[in-house]
Motif scaffolding. Sequence first.
Motif, PDB file in Angstrom:
ATOM      1  N   ALA A   1       0.828  -1.206   0.000  1.00 49.20           N
ATOM      2  CA  ALA A   1       0.000   0.000   0.000  1.00 49.20           C
ATOM      3  C   ALA A   1       0.861   1.255   0.000  1.00 49.20           C
ATOM      4  CB  ALA A   1      -0.934  -0.012   1.211  1.00 49.20           C
TER       5      ALA A   1
ATOM      6  N   LEU B   1       2.191   1.617  -3.494  1.00 48.05           N
ATOM      7  CA  LEU B   1       1.134   2.114  -4.369  1.00 48.05           C
ATOM      8  C   LEU B   1       0.915   3.607  -4.166  1.00 48.05           C
ATOM      9  CD1 LEU B   1      -1.099   1.436  -6.419  1.00 48.05           C
ATOM     10  CD2 LEU B   1      -2.582   0.883  -4.489  1.00 48.05           C
TER      11      LEU B   1
ATOM     12  N   LEU C   1      -1.064  -3.616  -6.672  1.00 51.31           N
ATOM     13  CA  LEU C   1      -2.457  -4.046  -6.521  1.00 51.31           C
ATOM     14  C   LEU C   1      -2.575  -5.566  -6.499  1.00 51.31           C
ATOM     15  CD1 LEU C   1      -4.288  -1.469  -8.825  1.00 51.31           C
ATOM     16  CD2 LEU C   1      -4.509  -1.660  -6.339  1.00 51.31           C
TER      17      LEU C   1
ATOM     18  N   ILE D   1      -1.342  -6.727  -3.084  1.00 54.88           N
ATOM     19  CA  ILE D   1      -2.359  -6.439  -2.072  1.00 54.88           C
ATOM     20  C   ILE D   1      -3.514  -7.439  -2.175  1.00 54.88           C
ATOM     21  CG2 ILE D   1      -4.135  -4.780  -1.369  1.00 54.88           C
ATOM     22  CD1 ILE D   1      -2.159  -2.552  -2.113  1.00 54.88           C
TER      23      ILE D   1
ATOM     24  N   ALA E   1      -5.929   2.517  -1.729  1.00 52.21           N
ATOM     25  CA  ALA E   1      -5.649   2.059  -3.090  1.00 52.21           C
ATOM     26  C   ALA E   1      -6.389   2.906  -4.122  1.00 52.21           C
ATOM     27  CB  ALA E   1      -6.035   0.587  -3.242  1.00 52.21           C
TER      28      ALA E   1
END
Length: 479
Positions: A238, A241, A264, A267, A428
């Motif tokens: 995260a 990202l 992603l 995650i 996200a």
Amino acid sequence: MTDPLSAEPHAATGPAPTGRPLPHVSSLWDPPVFWVTFGSVSLIFLAALTSMALTTVMPFVSDDLDGQALFALAFSGTLATGVIGMVASGAWSDRAGPVAPLATSVALFVLGQTMSAVAPTMELLVLGRLVTGLGSGGQTVALYVVVARVYPPSLHGRVMALFSAAWVVPSLVGPFLAGAVTEHLHWRWVFAGLAVLAVVAFTMVAPRLRHLAEDSEGEREAGVGRRLLLAVVVAVAALGLGMTGELATSVAPALAWAVAAAALVVIGVAILPLLPRHTLRLGVGLPSVIVMRALIAGSLFGAEVYVPYLLIERFGFSAMWAGLGLTAAAIAWAISAQVSGRHGDRIGNTRIAVIGVALLSVATLACALTPVLDLPAWAPIALWSCAGFGMGLMYPRQTVLMLAYSTRAEEGFNSSALQISDSVSASATIAVMGLIFTSLAGTGAEFAAVFALALALALLAIVPGMRLGHAHEASSVRG
């Protein structure tokens, strides 16, 4: 167990009775639970105030400590470590009850705030923020378990409505209070004051919980280490990202999108064991509650970042006037949360989902169409209040459903799952929206694109919303 109806007049200062929730407590302010209610809401309020206050004080912190390079990490790092705190607190609560996890989480919150208050460098202040995240994430999960153990199911909706209001009110007063303290004292007093107030709030709750029966069922204990490792993976991914927006501007957009896609995927794979079974299949009940919470959190929290930005860029609003759009939505959220808390059973879960998703969709659609159709400024401002009202209906109701679908051995795990789905989805979505906005900057389509993503997430939420089930059916699990 002592009958709460026979309690002495000063029973508000004594411990909450042990064991099962109190079926004879008819109000959140009845003597046996008065201080638990007041202290718990205060802890939620202070955690939210910390987040809101940071937006005001961080520019001053950054200037004083020469920390521009770590400015973003002070925000995103707290959210990332919060995931670790959620998993740890949930597992600990299931194994031994919520008292020790709550005490530890509050201690970490206070330690983090103290470290931030006295930090001589930006690096140490960011470290304090990471510790604060561990505490705030764990604290919320432990408080959800406290609600399940102390209050009867009939009051869960009202408790969550209060918690919801405790998150909303800081958005109205937090920036102003933090600014006043910074201007007349120093930004360090903001962190120090929050630490002191957290200690005071915890002393209201702790003595009333000391006799809560410990749970030794430990059904999920064997997997705690693995889940903590996965939480760390989710947190790191995260963070990565969240940094892709800067990568897109400083290196290359294509590389940023590649990193974002990889983050992603990581995650998505790592988070699944942290969620209930059948979540991907949208199983009726708890799995659909978790998925719906993730979708609406991503939609609203992602979009609201760009509502003031739209008003400033498109209509030339000042920062203060642009913030009024969010203020109106916050007030609407607080009002509808009370409606949901008091009348949620009567309205019904499916109806709440339909109404809430419809209002959120109308709001995001209005914002998406504003730059395309050259709508007047009042359109996104007025209709964004619909988003707040819809979220106030849905948000606390989903927490009530989560608790209703949880056995005593799963309250911590399921509480952490709900919080993780919420925070990870929001972070996200914000990161992806930032990439979209950066990639389309200067084309005139950037605002429409980010709000279109928010609209898509809102519309998708109706699918799990039709599969929420009924809390009164699940409440029989408690026996």
